[in-house]
Design a protein around this motif. Structure first.
Motif, PDB file in Angstrom:
ATOM      1  N   ASN A 124       7.636  -5.537  -8.240  1.00  0.00           N
ATOM      2  CA  ASN A 124       6.930  -4.548  -7.425  1.00  0.00           C
ATOM      3  C   ASN A 124       5.810  -5.269  -6.679  1.00  0.00           C
ATOM      4  N   THR A 125       6.178  -5.924  -5.584  1.00  0.00           N
ATOM      5  CA  THR A 125       5.221  -6.789  -4.872  1.00  0.00           C
ATOM      6  C   THR A 125       4.088  -6.007  -4.234  1.00  0.00           C
ATOM      7  N   GLY A 126       4.310  -4.729  -3.966  1.00  0.00           N
ATOM      8  CA  GLY A 126       3.265  -3.910  -3.350  1.00  0.00           C
ATOM      9  C   GLY A 126       2.426  -3.147  -4.344  1.00  0.00           C
ATOM     10  N   GLU A 128       3.133  -0.629  -6.093  1.00  0.00           N
ATOM     11  CA  GLU A 128       3.271   0.792  -5.757  1.00  0.00           C
ATOM     12  C   GLU A 128       3.574   1.593  -7.027  1.00  0.00           C
ATOM     13  N   CYS A 158      12.880  -8.080  -4.417  1.00  0.00           N
ATOM     14  CA  CYS A 158      11.816  -7.148  -4.050  1.00  0.00           C
ATOM     15  C   CYS A 158      12.275  -6.246  -2.911  1.00  0.00           C
ATOM     16  N   PRO A 160       9.925  -4.578  -0.095  1.00  0.00           N
ATOM     17  CA  PRO A 160       8.549  -4.418   0.383  1.00  0.00           C
ATOM     18  C   PRO A 160       8.221  -2.962   0.695  1.00  0.00           C
ATOM     19  N   PRO A 161       6.954  -2.597   0.625  1.00  0.00           N
ATOM     20  CA  PRO A 161       6.563  -1.222   0.935  1.00  0.00           C
ATOM     21  C   PRO A 161       6.973  -0.830   2.353  1.00  0.00           C
ATOM     22  N   GLU A 164       5.071  -1.595   5.969  1.00  0.00           N
ATOM     23  CA  GLU A 164       4.227  -2.784   5.916  1.00  0.00           C
ATOM     24  C   GLU A 164       4.984  -4.004   6.431  1.00  0.00           C
ATOM     25  N   HIS A 169       5.108 -10.092   1.385  1.00  0.00           N
ATOM     26  CA  HIS A 169       5.830  -9.767   0.154  1.00  0.00           C
ATOM     27  C   HIS A 169       6.924 -10.798  -0.121  1.00  0.00           C
TER      28      HIS A 169
END
Length: 217
Positions: A124-126, A128, A158, A160-161, A164, A169
């Motif tokens: 969860n790189t963001g 979130e 991942c 990314p969000p 974004e 990310h």
């Protein structure tokens, strides 16, 4: 066809990044696509496909695997722990190992079935709260716990969000993979796979750009 265009774009992005296109696996994401579209892509020579739902994949891929040699299936959607048995039996890679309860179920099924899909840990790189995945600072401990169970994750994944810039990310995922000795990076989708290739992606997940827009109706 669209598949040829995507392959050309993958090759071009790899060249620009000073990479060999042969080290990048194109996963054609076939979830909820009409059969005729998937068959057309199979007939064009594509052999690596991604699915989000175990039940959907069970319903269509056994017959196609009988018809087409060399098909590899990748699970790229959230995986319920109670579907671990079916997933281990059906998929060649699972990109969404995201919690210890699932790791335990997968380890048990790999032992029972004697079949070990390639594993990617979803990060969860963001950070979130509504999204699945291991947080970056928890990754080393999670990997160690997975290895204690006998699992051997080979990569990270991942998403990314939304909205974004994905590049930070992708770079975070690449750094985490390097720090943890993991060679594979599953990142990049239809809208951003070229940026992902520039940042080191080894697996890209491309659906609508190959098959066209999905009809969920």
């Amino acid at each position: 066809m669209e598949l040829d265009d995507i392959r050309n774009r993958v090759a071009s992005a790899a060249r620009q990044a000073g990479r060999d296109a042969g080290e990048i696996t194109l996963i054609a994401v076939s979830k909820v696509q009409p059969d005729d579209r998937v068959v057309a892509v199979l007939d064009a020579g594509q052999r690596v496909f991604g699915e989000n739902y175990v039940q959907e994949a069970q319903g269509k891929w056994p017959a196609w695997r009988d018809r087409y040699d060399g098909v590899a299936l990748h699970m790229i959607g959230p995986l319920q722990s109670n579907k671990a048995r079916a997933a281990v039996g059906l998929f060649d890679a699972i990109h969404t190992l995201d919690r210890m309860s699932l790791a335990k179920k997968l380890a048990a099924q790999i032992t029972e079935q004697g079949r070990a899909p390639q594993l990617f840990v979803q990060v969860n790189t963001g950070d979130e709260p509504q999204k699945a995945g291991i947080l970056a600072d928890e990754l080393p401990g999670f990997l160690a716990a997975c290895r204690d169970l006998g699992l051997s994750p080979e990569g990270l994944m991942c998403i990314p969000p939304e909205g974004e810039d994905p590049v930070p990310h992708f770079r975070l995922l690449r750094r985490l993979a390097g720090e943890n000795g993991l060679p594979l990076l599953s990142m990049g989708m239809s809208a951003d796979f070229e940026a992902a290739i520039a940042e080191g992606a080894t697996h890209i997940r491309v659906g609508s750009a190959i098959f066209g827009a999905r009809d969920y109706g």
